[in-house]
Motif scaffolding. Structure first.
Motif, mmCIF file in Angstrom:
data_model
loop_
_atom_site.group_PDB
_atom_site.id
_atom_site.type_symbol
_atom_site.label_atom_id
_atom_site.label_comp_id
_atom_site.label_asym_id
_atom_site.label_seq_id
_atom_site.Cartn_x
_atom_site.Cartn_y
_atom_site.Cartn_z
ATOM 1 N N HIS A 61 -1.873 -0.301 -3.831
ATOM 2 C CA HIS A 61 -0.889 0.532 -4.727
ATOM 3 C C HIS A 61 -1.659 -0.740 -6.234
ATOM 4 O O HIS A 61 -2.463 -2.295 -5.732
ATOM 5 C CB HIS A 61 0.512 -0.227 -5.306
ATOM 6 N N HIS A 63 -1.175 -2.959 -8.691
ATOM 7 C CA HIS A 63 -0.704 -4.391 -9.179
ATOM 8 C C HIS A 63 -1.578 -5.186 -8.921
ATOM 9 O O HIS A 63 -2.065 -5.519 -7.558
ATOM 10 C CB HIS A 63 0.433 -4.372 -8.388
ATOM 11 N N ASP A 65 -1.821 -8.297 -7.901
ATOM 12 C CA ASP A 65 -1.115 -9.384 -6.462
ATOM 13 C C ASP A 65 -1.713 -8.472 -5.282
ATOM 14 O O ASP A 65 -1.157 -9.452 -4.350
ATOM 15 C CB ASP A 65 0.543 -9.737 -7.182
ATOM 16 N N HIS A 66 -1.897 -7.721 -5.688
ATOM 17 C CA HIS A 66 -2.054 -6.511 -4.374
ATOM 18 C C HIS A 66 -3.812 -5.467 -3.735
ATOM 19 O O HIS A 66 -4.260 -6.013 -3.273
ATOM 20 C CB HIS A 66 -1.464 -5.353 -4.119
ATOM 21 N N HIS A 162 7.188 2.171 -5.165
ATOM 22 C CA HIS A 162 7.459 1.524 -6.128
ATOM 23 C C HIS A 162 6.673 1.327 -7.240
ATOM 24 O O HIS A 162 7.351 1.032 -8.157
ATOM 25 C CB HIS A 162 6.285 0.012 -5.390
ATOM 26 N N ASP A 187 4.074 -2.657 -0.905
ATOM 27 C CA ASP A 187 5.644 -2.814 -2.085
ATOM 28 C C ASP A 187 6.512 -1.874 -1.959
ATOM 29 O O ASP A 187 6.349 -0.356 -1.758
ATOM 30 C CB ASP A 187 5.558 -3.179 -3.477
HETATM 31 ZN ZN LIG Z 1 4.253 -4.301 -6.427
#
Ligand SMILES: [Zn+2]
Length: 464
Positions: A61, A63, A65-66, A162, A187
């Motif tokens: 996804h 975000h 942090d990914h 998520h 997530d």
């Molecule tokens: Zn996330």
């Protein structure tokens, strides 16, 4: 096969997994380590990942942090496809362009400081060039389709509930006569959130990488949070007060708009102005409309009746800096949604500076505030804060609402794993601080009798 952990081992940022078989190298996610100083510097080291030797990348996804370190791949000879759902492809473009802009801005600020100290300039982690080189590599892979992505490796994406477009990844790996299934949860969302479908369970795995952000607790029920939120808005409407909501651009902003619209539709709240003061959130809201085929049944039905916008006739999108500044003079009931979600940058900081000292203002915290941010200081009841080097007293009412999380709670994580448990897969817990991770590990061992590992940074998991 070997699977190297490139981050999010005993922490919640920097997610990344390098899967190596005899014939292929596949990367799942390559997120940014979010934090200051040494934590941020970890982003410069790709560890075992050699961009030119990768055969495929899969992204769960959008975000940061990914996906936040993916542009680093585009420095050298990187020709590999990045497979992600169509919505994730769109959101990743938005997130990575914004990230490149912020990286450059930070580096310029640091360079100016260093120059005054007679030191060499700072180097941005990456800039728009890397992102421009990366974006053409994205290939949309809709939920449920199986695609061969490398020699002996196929991938399937399943809704993880998520954010819009988020996915769990099922990799099927054939090496000689053996065939193994490795599942990455990505997530996982909570059940019952507007717009999003609940996380879809998978049926079989030999090895499962499971997130553990809330491995030790369940969230407050959403209903209780909504009652609290409504009471704040009713007060503000009655007393003609301003409500500031620091909010992440993707997901959280749309969720808050949805709930305010619902209050108005149910007659619990009069129509009053709502301003989205964030170019990124405005674009994200457009992308939500573009991908409404992914909505859950409730949101689809609402869409057929004209959508939530119908119930927010005084919704304003504030795109330019001038429009944003004009909001300072607003002296009436209004909700202002602005980023960043943790008040550590963006337009919300200006709104806080101009309003925290006033008595007729509410600040509603709707997301996680990490230690050291302005948001965390407000949550902890600071009577005075420093903003842009200036002392500002806090007279505004600060409210913290805990029930809007985009992550599954402990029971939901256990339930999701339960669907895979009949084949007794090995479980590896990632994406969680050590406390929640250990608590979830114990629960899974006890409940399902499976082997559960909680590896540290740089660990390698092998599977025959
Ligand atoms: Zn996330």
């Amino acid at each position: 096969m070997r699977i190297s952990l490139c981050g999010a081992a005993g922490e919640v940022t920097g997610s990344g997994y390098l899967v190596e078989t005899r014939t292929a190298r596949v990367l799942v996610d390559l997120g940014m380590f979010q934090g200051q100083g040494a934590t941020f510097e970890k982003n410069r080291d790709l560890g075992p990942v050699q961009p030119e030797r990768l055969d495929a990348v899969v992204l769960t996804h959008a975000h940061l942090d990914h996906c936040g370190r993916l542009p680093l791949l585009a420095r050298g000879k990187f020709r590999t496809a990045i497979h992600a759902t169509p919505a994730t492809v769109d959101f990743a473009e938005l997130v990575l362009k914004d990230s490149a802009f912020l990286q450059q801005q930070d580096a310029e600020r640091l360079t100016r400081r260093r120059q005054r100290q007679g030191r060499p300039p700072a180097e941005a982690l990456y800039g728009p060039e890397e992102v421009d080189r990366l974006l053409p590599r994205f290939q949309a892979l809709p939920y449920g389709e199986t695609r061969t992505i490398a020699d002996g490796v196929s991938a399937r994406l399943v809704d993880s509930g998520h954010i819009l477009g988020s996915a769990s990844v099922e990799l099927t790996v054939k090496e000689g006569a053996s065939k193994r299934t490795v599942v990455f949860s990505g997530d996982l969302g909570p059940n019952g959130m507007p717009f999003l479908r609940d996380p879809q369970p998978l049926a079989h795995a030999d090895l499962v990488f499971l997130e553990s952000t809330y491995g030790d607790r369940d969230h407050r029920p959403l209903d209780a949070t909504l009652d609290e939120f409504l009471a704040i808005l009713q007060d503000a409407a009655g007393a003609r007060e301003k409500v500031l909501i620091p909010s992440f651009a993707i997901g959280r902003t749309q969720l808050i708009l949805y709930f305010i619209a619902q209050f108005v539709r149910e007659g619990k709240l009069p129509v009053f102005p709502v301003v989205v003061d964030s170019p990124m959130a405005i674009e994200a809201t457009r992308l939500y409309r573009r991908h409404q085929d992914l909505f859950d049944e409730e949101a689809k039905a609402l869409g057929r009746r004209g959508g939530w916008e119908k119930d927010l006739p005084r919704l304003e999108m504030s795109e330019t800096a001038e429009e944003s500044k004009r909001l300072n003079n607003l002296r009436d009931a209004a909700v202002i949604l602005a980023g960043s979600g943790m008040c550590d940058g963006g337009r919300i900081v200006h709104h806080l500076k101009h309003n925290l000292w006033r008595r007729n203002v509410h600040v509603v915290i709707v997301g996680y505030q990490s230690q050291g941010t302005l948001g965390a200081r407000l949550v902890h009841g600071a009577k005075e804060v420093t903003i842009h080097g200036e002392e500002v007293v806090v007279h505004a009412d600060i409210h913290t609402l805990g029930g809007f999380s985009a992550h599954a709670g402990r029971s939901e994580l256990i339930d999701w794993f339960g669907h895979l448990a009949k084949d007794r897969p090995r479980a590896v817990l990632t994406h969680g601080e050590d406390g929640p991770r250990a608590a979830l590990a114990e629960a899974l061992r006890e409940r399902f009798g499976v082997t559960v590992e909680t590896p540290g940074p740089g660990a390698v998991v092998t599977l025959d």
